[in-house]
Design a protein around this motif. Structure first.
Motif, PDB file in Angstrom:
ATOM      1  N   ASN A   1       0.822  -1.216   0.000  1.00  0.00           N
ATOM      2  CA  ASN A   1       0.000   0.000   0.000  1.00  0.00           C
ATOM      3  C   ASN A   1       0.857   1.268   0.000  1.00  0.00           C
ATOM      4  O   ASN A   1       0.551   2.248   0.680  1.00  0.00           O
ATOM      5  CB  ASN A   1      -0.953   0.016   1.199  1.00  0.00           C
ATOM      6  N   GLN A   2       1.952   1.244  -0.780  1.00  0.00           N
ATOM      7  CA  GLN A   2       2.845   2.395  -0.788  1.00  0.00           C
ATOM      8  C   GLN A   2       2.152   3.654  -1.311  1.00  0.00           C
ATOM      9  O   GLN A   2       2.409   4.749  -0.824  1.00  0.00           O
ATOM     10  CB  GLN A   2       4.077   2.099  -1.663  1.00  0.00           C
ATOM     11  N   ARG A   3       1.290   3.528  -2.303  1.00  0.00           N
ATOM     12  CA  ARG A   3       0.658   4.698  -2.938  1.00  0.00           C
ATOM     13  C   ARG A   3      -0.701   4.965  -2.294  1.00  0.00           C
ATOM     14  O   ARG A   3      -1.719   5.102  -2.972  1.00  0.00           O
ATOM     15  CB  ARG A   3       0.496   4.454  -4.437  1.00  0.00           C
ATOM     16  N   THR A   4      -0.750   5.058  -0.965  1.00  0.00           N
ATOM     17  CA  THR A   4      -1.984   5.344  -0.249  1.00  0.00           C
ATOM     18  C   THR A   4      -1.730   6.434   0.780  1.00  0.00           C
ATOM     19  O   THR A   4      -0.613   6.916   0.938  1.00  0.00           O
ATOM     20  CB  THR A   4      -2.503   4.082   0.477  1.00  0.00           C
ATOM     21  N   ASP A   5      -2.778   6.791   1.518  1.00  0.00           N
ATOM     22  CA  ASP A   5      -2.618   7.804   2.565  1.00  0.00           C
ATOM     23  C   ASP A   5      -1.947   7.234   3.806  1.00  0.00           C
ATOM     24  O   ASP A   5      -1.610   7.968   4.738  1.00  0.00           O
ATOM     25  CB  ASP A   5      -3.957   8.446   2.923  1.00  0.00           C
ATOM     26  N   GLY A   6      -1.749   5.907   3.858  1.00  0.00           N
ATOM     27  CA  GLY A   6      -0.990   5.295   4.940  1.00  0.00           C
ATOM     28  C   GLY A   6      -1.764   5.023   6.212  1.00  0.00           C
ATOM     29  O   GLY A   6      -1.186   4.530   7.187  1.00  0.00           O
ATOM     30  N   TRP A   7      -3.063   5.290   6.210  1.00  0.00           N
ATOM     31  CA  TRP A   7      -3.826   5.124   7.452  1.00  0.00           C
ATOM     32  C   TRP A   7      -4.426   3.725   7.597  1.00  0.00           C
ATOM     33  O   TRP A   7      -4.977   3.408   8.646  1.00  0.00           O
ATOM     34  CB  TRP A   7      -4.941   6.166   7.524  1.00  0.00           C
ATOM     35  N   SER A   8      -4.360   2.921   6.557  1.00  0.00           N
ATOM     36  CA  SER A   8      -5.009   1.608   6.634  1.00  0.00           C
ATOM     37  C   SER A   8      -4.119   0.492   6.111  1.00  0.00           C
ATOM     38  O   SER A   8      -4.591  -0.485   5.543  1.00  0.00           O
ATOM     39  CB  SER A   8      -6.323   1.629   5.832  1.00  0.00           C
ATOM     40  N   THR A   9      -2.816   0.634   6.291  1.00  0.00           N
ATOM     41  CA  THR A   9      -1.893  -0.401   5.824  1.00  0.00           C
ATOM     42  C   THR A   9      -1.891  -1.623   6.737  1.00  0.00           C
ATOM     43  O   THR A   9      -1.436  -2.687   6.341  1.00  0.00           O
ATOM     44  CB  THR A   9      -0.467   0.148   5.755  1.00  0.00           C
ATOM     45  N   LEU A  10      -2.359  -1.468   7.962  1.00  0.00           N
ATOM     46  CA  LEU A  10      -2.358  -2.529   8.980  1.00  0.00           C
ATOM     47  C   LEU A  10      -0.951  -2.982   9.338  1.00  0.00           C
ATOM     48  O   LEU A  10      -0.758  -4.059   9.898  1.00  0.00           O
ATOM     49  CB  LEU A  10      -3.212  -3.728   8.540  1.00  0.00           C
ATOM     50  N   VAL A  11       0.051  -2.143   9.015  1.00  0.00           N
ATOM     51  CA  VAL A  11       1.441  -2.525   9.266  1.00  0.00           C
ATOM     52  C   VAL A  11       1.728  -2.675  10.750  1.00  0.00           C
ATOM     53  O   VAL A  11       2.612  -3.451  11.152  1.00  0.00           O
ATOM     54  CB  VAL A  11       2.399  -1.500   8.622  1.00  0.00           C
ATOM     55  N   ASN A  12       0.988  -1.949  11.596  1.00  0.00           N
ATOM     56  CA  ASN A  12       1.320  -1.988  13.019  1.00  0.00           C
ATOM     57  C   ASN A  12       0.841  -3.247  13.722  1.00  0.00           C
ATOM     58  O   ASN A  12       1.069  -3.408  14.931  1.00  0.00           O
ATOM     59  CB  ASN A  12       0.794  -0.743  13.719  1.00  0.00           C
ATOM     60  N   THR A  13       0.219  -4.152  12.980  1.00  0.00           N
ATOM     61  CA  THR A  13       0.037  -5.492  13.526  1.00  0.00           C
ATOM     62  C   THR A  13       1.398  -6.138  13.795  1.00  0.00           C
ATOM     63  O   THR A  13       1.490  -7.097  14.566  1.00  0.00           O
ATOM     64  CB  THR A  13      -0.773  -6.382  12.567  1.00  0.00           C
ATOM     65  N   ALA A  14       2.449  -5.596  13.171  1.00  0.00           N
ATOM     66  CA  ALA A  14       3.805  -6.108  13.422  1.00  0.00           C
ATOM     67  C   ALA A  14       4.239  -5.881  14.860  1.00  0.00           C
ATOM     68  O   ALA A  14       5.177  -6.538  15.335  1.00  0.00           O
ATOM     69  CB  ALA A  14       4.801  -5.448  12.470  1.00  0.00           C
ATOM     70  N   SER A  15       3.609  -4.936  15.560  1.00  0.00           N
ATOM     71  CA  SER A  15       3.998  -4.653  16.946  1.00  0.00           C
ATOM     72  C   SER A  15       2.892  -4.949  17.948  1.00  0.00           C
ATOM     73  O   SER A  15       3.069  -4.708  19.146  1.00  0.00           O
ATOM     74  CB  SER A  15       4.434  -3.189  17.079  1.00  0.00           C
TER      75      SER A  15
END
Length: 905
Positions: free
Chosen positions: A286-300
């Motif tokens: 999701n690089q080309r998005t607003d970054g608010w819904s990448t769910l990346v912080n499930t990593a922490s």
């Protein structure tokens, strides 16, 4: 050629095995769904097919309740009514290891084979981003297409697609290419995998429904073949879909409506594709998005789960499997069934809502039990297989006295290593059968411990340190008799095992020091705050940060290891710092500093921070959660009330270590916050490297212009690395998957704890255990180096940081093996070895590497007892035989290569 518009309706139910309810509650409804499905097919009503969510474990879960339905399910699969596979579970792509992703495919295809037919689509419906090497894995498994819901176009709140001015692809259909050049046809669920859900039968409602749905699908489709996914998360089957399709056909006679499946849909889709499709290369994050819904912080979220998973994966793929191969070479049974059981149990924790830590507390409690089962199984295999190998080693050498105690050290990382070993050794033991057990502890405890020397096979004395651990209970489980309890006098032995052969072992001997012990070498600790070996110099400051000097290059890195704390008003999916908050740090907090271990082999400095931080989020936060305010729009801040958290940090420097290793114990009493450790590199660069799945991925430090989220967090596996081309710093870790590169001083920020209070997503689900109140630990290693992490091959140090060395105490005995041996030797610049194991369905050895570099390289491998060697796919199909030994094979840039061979009888 003109193609008529066709609406392909695929009935399915995306089945999160556990999520907002624990597993058994979800399974209850799964059984209902499967029973309904069977009933539909048996009645012969107008219900053509059902896609079983791409994961074979659903059937295993069902058969535990309905074992009598297995033959009927086989019949439905063979009739191509029920579509299964190719995965074992729908696992998270970034939080599970490279080998776990391979085993997921292997076990899924293996399970599907019993049914005779498998759906050949790489199915990633709800995966939280996908690693860049997925097309290569799919191609090696002879899968040419993939379907996914995230990673390319901007998917926002409630899975609605937003219209940014630029997309990576203008269509749902795209060419998805791995770094090595492997490509598959990718299909994005642009309107989500529920865009054909609950199709009306009522004519008026159906007309409105299809006018909207057809327009939405045409908006993103490059062909007249439109995909409609008839289902959603845990969606009951639409039993009247046949009637609904008839109504649609009557309302829209110019459109063909088909109750379809992925195999048929992909076949006709490829016939109607335009000549040119957009090519997307690499990671879908999701690089080309607003970054608010990448769910990346499930990593922490719930980092303790990631740490347990990393340990389990490492024990299986980097220790248990190699030792089992070594033992197999010597004529012992390969524990394939037990390894498969352990892997499948581990993969029960790998679905995205499980390993991501974004479920209710009951789910994650059950996961801990599964992890413990895997650790128990793996540890037992490791112990038995190591002992089997040891039984073949001739520990009776010319320099060995009968009273010596041999210790065999196994290195299963695949790379030559210098490692400081700590091994608990039983100097003397007395069995309960030899003396009244109540008298044994005092008998052993009254004896003076002798001075100890450590020697190798040639009699050379090595520096070692010993510590008396007293008397301890133990037991043996003989293979031919009843258990044998005993007490033993224990010492902890610390020594440097130098030049340990990759995939091999070396034997050392403990003996009483009858002559003068080896003179102690200078301490690594130069003063209470200073550590130094031949590679690095480290100085600890009053605030607990440290300056690290790379003695090979002279490069100095200052003020490493400062802790940062921020409020978190997000949820298990996404971190959200309160508006306007300035993070707290330990920069101005004085640490208690003391030396806790100090000798020539190892020195450890302990730092203690007593840190007052806000107790939790403020009162407004609870109200925002109750109203299900999206995390982006929350306005709450942090409480004015404080609590103290205690951070106890051990900085350890070993002889021959390329950098210090660090372990912090966090006594957390605060809620709603995130804790990170900071490593300012001050290296001028716009990009960095991170370990990913079969790839050292290169990523930008600054997001695309569409990015709006103040945070730009990423996933990592074993390490993250920053370099300016001349100097570099790599931070290796154990189960710490989240990091960010901060613009100020090009700082690497690694998350070590995150406390959050709710699941998030579509409702209010409280998760008090996700606050992680209590004691937690985090471990990392700081490695300075020349150039990049690939060019310097420091990636090997980072991978080895995760792999334990196994030391086995034995006795003096005869054997056919020498005291030092390599079972499998290989070489190859820029290659990272991933695994060595036996094939799943034959007794061939399979070894796997991947090229970390953008340059072609060569692998040279010398199998022990090898014959009939060949190149293999990741699913262990033979591709090309080799005529010569050793094997020599070119490896393309970023290629994943597997080599196989038979073992001579």
């Amino acid at each position: 050629m003109e193609f008529k518009t066709t609406a392909h309706i695929i009935s399915h139910s995306h089945w999160d095995r556990e999520w907002y309810m624990p597993f058994e509650k979800h399974r209850y409804y799964l059984v209902k769904l499967m029973d309904t499905l069977i009933d539909l097919f048996e009645k012969g009503e107008d219900f053509q097919s059902f896609h079983l969510d791409g994961q074979m474990i659903i059937l295993e879960d069902y058969f535990q309740i309905r074992p009598d339905k297995k033959e009927l399910i086989k019949k439905l699969v063979q009739e191509k009514k029920l579509h299964i596979g190719p995965w074992y579970v729908l696992q998270d792509a970034f939080l599970t290891s490279s080998e776990a992703n391979v085993r997921n495919m292997l076990y899924g295809l293996q399970a599907a084979k019993e049914y005779g037919v498998v759906s050949k689509v790489g199915y990633f419906p709800d995966t939280f981003g996908i690693y860049g090497q997925a097309p290569q894995l799919l191609q090696q498994a002879n899968i040419k297409t993939a379907a996914f819901g995230r990673g390319v176009k901007p998917t926002g709140f409630n899975n609605m697609v937003s219209d940014a001015k630029t997309f990576e692809s203008p269509y749902s259909e795209l060419k998805w290419k791995s770094p090595d050049g492997s490509a598959v046809l990718g299909v994005l669920f642009a309107n989500w995998y529920s865009n054909g859900n609950e199709v009306p039968v009522d004519r008026e409602s159906a007309k409105k429904y299809w006018e909207t749905k057809l327009a939405d699908a045409k908006k993103y489709s490059s062909t007249p073949n439109l995909l409609f996914m008839n289902g959603c998360d845990h969606q009951p089957i639409q039993v009247d879909i046949g009637e609904a399709i008839k109504v649609a056909e009557e309302l829209f006679p110019d459109i063909t409506f088909v109750h379809s499946n992925f195999d048929d849909y992909m076949e006709v889709l490829q016939e109607s594709l335009p000549e040119q499709l957009q090519t997307i290369t690499g990671e879908l994050r999701n690089q080309r998005t607003d970054g608010w819904s990448t769910l990346v912080n499930t990593a922490s979220a719930r980092i303790y789960l990631k740490q347990m998973n990393q340990k389990c994966q490492t024990l299986l793929e980097k220790v248990a499997e190699p030792l089992s191969v070594f033992s197999y070479f010597l004529g012992h049974e390969y524990p394939r069934d037990y390894l498969r059981y352990a892997w499948k149990t581990l993969m029960e924790n790998h679905p995205h809502d499980s390993i991501c830590g974004c479920s209710v507390d009951e789910v994650h409690r059950e996961m801990v039990t599964r992890f413990e089962k895997v650790q128990q199984t793996a540890s037992t295999i490791i112990e038995e297989k190591a002992n089997e190998v040891v039984s073949h080693i001739s520990t009776k050498q010319s320099v060995v006295d009968e009273d010596m105690i041999p210790v065999v050290v196994f290195n299963t990382s695949g790379n030559t290593r210098d490692v400081v070993i700590e091994k608990e050794v039983e100097l003397e033991k007395v069995y309960f059968s030899d003396m009244p057990f109540s008298e044994i502890p005092d008998f052993l405890g009254s004896k003076d411990l002798p001075d100890i020397n450590l020697v190798d096979k040639s009699g050379k004395v090595h520096v070692c340190k010993t510590k008396d651990l007293g008397t301890r209970f133990g037991y043996e489980l003989p293979g031919d008799g009843f258990r044998r309890p005993y007490y033993a006098r224990i010492i902890k032995l610390t020594f440097l095992a130098q030049s340990l052969p990759g995939y091999g072992y070396k034997t050392f001997y403990i003996k009483p020091a009858k002559e003068t012990k080896l003179n102690e070498q200078p301490s690594i600790n130069q003063c209470a705050r200073e550590l130094e070996n031949e590679f690095v110099h480290l100085f600890v400051h009053e605030n607990g940060s440290y300056t690290l000097t790379d003695k090979q290059t002279g490069k100095v890195f200052k003020n490493l290891g400062i802790y940062e704390n921020s409020g978190d008003i997000g949820n298990e999916y996404m971190f959200r710092r309160p508006n306007g908050e300035v993070p707290l740090t330990t920069k101005d907090l004085k640490a208690e500093i003391r030396v806790v271990e100090d000798h020539s082999l190892r020195s450890v400095i302990e730092l203690v921070h007593e840190w007052e931080i806000p107790k939790e989020a403020d009162e407004q936060f609870q109200r925002e959660k109750e109203l299900i305010v999206w995390h982006k729009d929350r306005l709450s801040g942090r409480s004015s009330e404080s609590v103290t958290i205690r951070l106890t940090t051990h900085i350890q420097l070993d002889q021959k270590a390329k950098g210090p290793s660090v372990k912090v114990t966090i006594e957390n009493q605060a809620k709603d916050h995130r804790l990170r450790v900071l490593f300012p590199t001050n290296l001028s660069t716009n990009e960095h490297y991170a370990d990913s799945i079969f790839e050292v991925a290169k990523r930008p430090n600054i997001p695309e212009r569409e990015w709006d989220n103040p945070s730009f967090d990423h996933h990592q596996q074993a390490f993250v690395s920053v370099t300016d081309g001349k100097h570099g710093m790599t931070i290796a870790n154990k189960g710490l998957h989240e990091y960010e590169i901060l613009e100020e001083q090009q700082t690497i920020a690694v998350t070590i704890l995150r406390s959050t209070s709710e699941l998030g997503d579509w409702g209010l689900f409280s998760t008090p255990e996700a606050q992680c109140i209590g004691t937690y630990q985090a471990e990392w290693m700081v490695i300075p180096h020349k150039g990049t992490v690939v060019e310097s091959e420091v990636f090997k140090e980072a991978y080895d940081f995760q792999v334990p060395v196994i030391a086995v105490q034995t006795d003096v005995h005869e054997g056919l093996l020498p005291t030092e041996k390599t079972f499998f030797s290989w070489e190859g610049k820029s290659l990272a070895i991933s695994s060595i194991k036996l094939a799943e369905e034959r007794d061939d050895v399979i070894a796997r590497w991947f090229n970390t570099s953008e340059k072609e390289t060569m692998v040279i491998a010398q199998p022990m007892q090898g014959t009939n060697s060949y190149k293999s796919t990741i699913v262990e199909n033979v591709k090309e035989p080799f005529e010569n030994t050793p094997i020599q094979e070119k490896v393309k840039p970023f290629e994943i290569i597997s080599l196989g061979w038979q073992v001579k009888e």
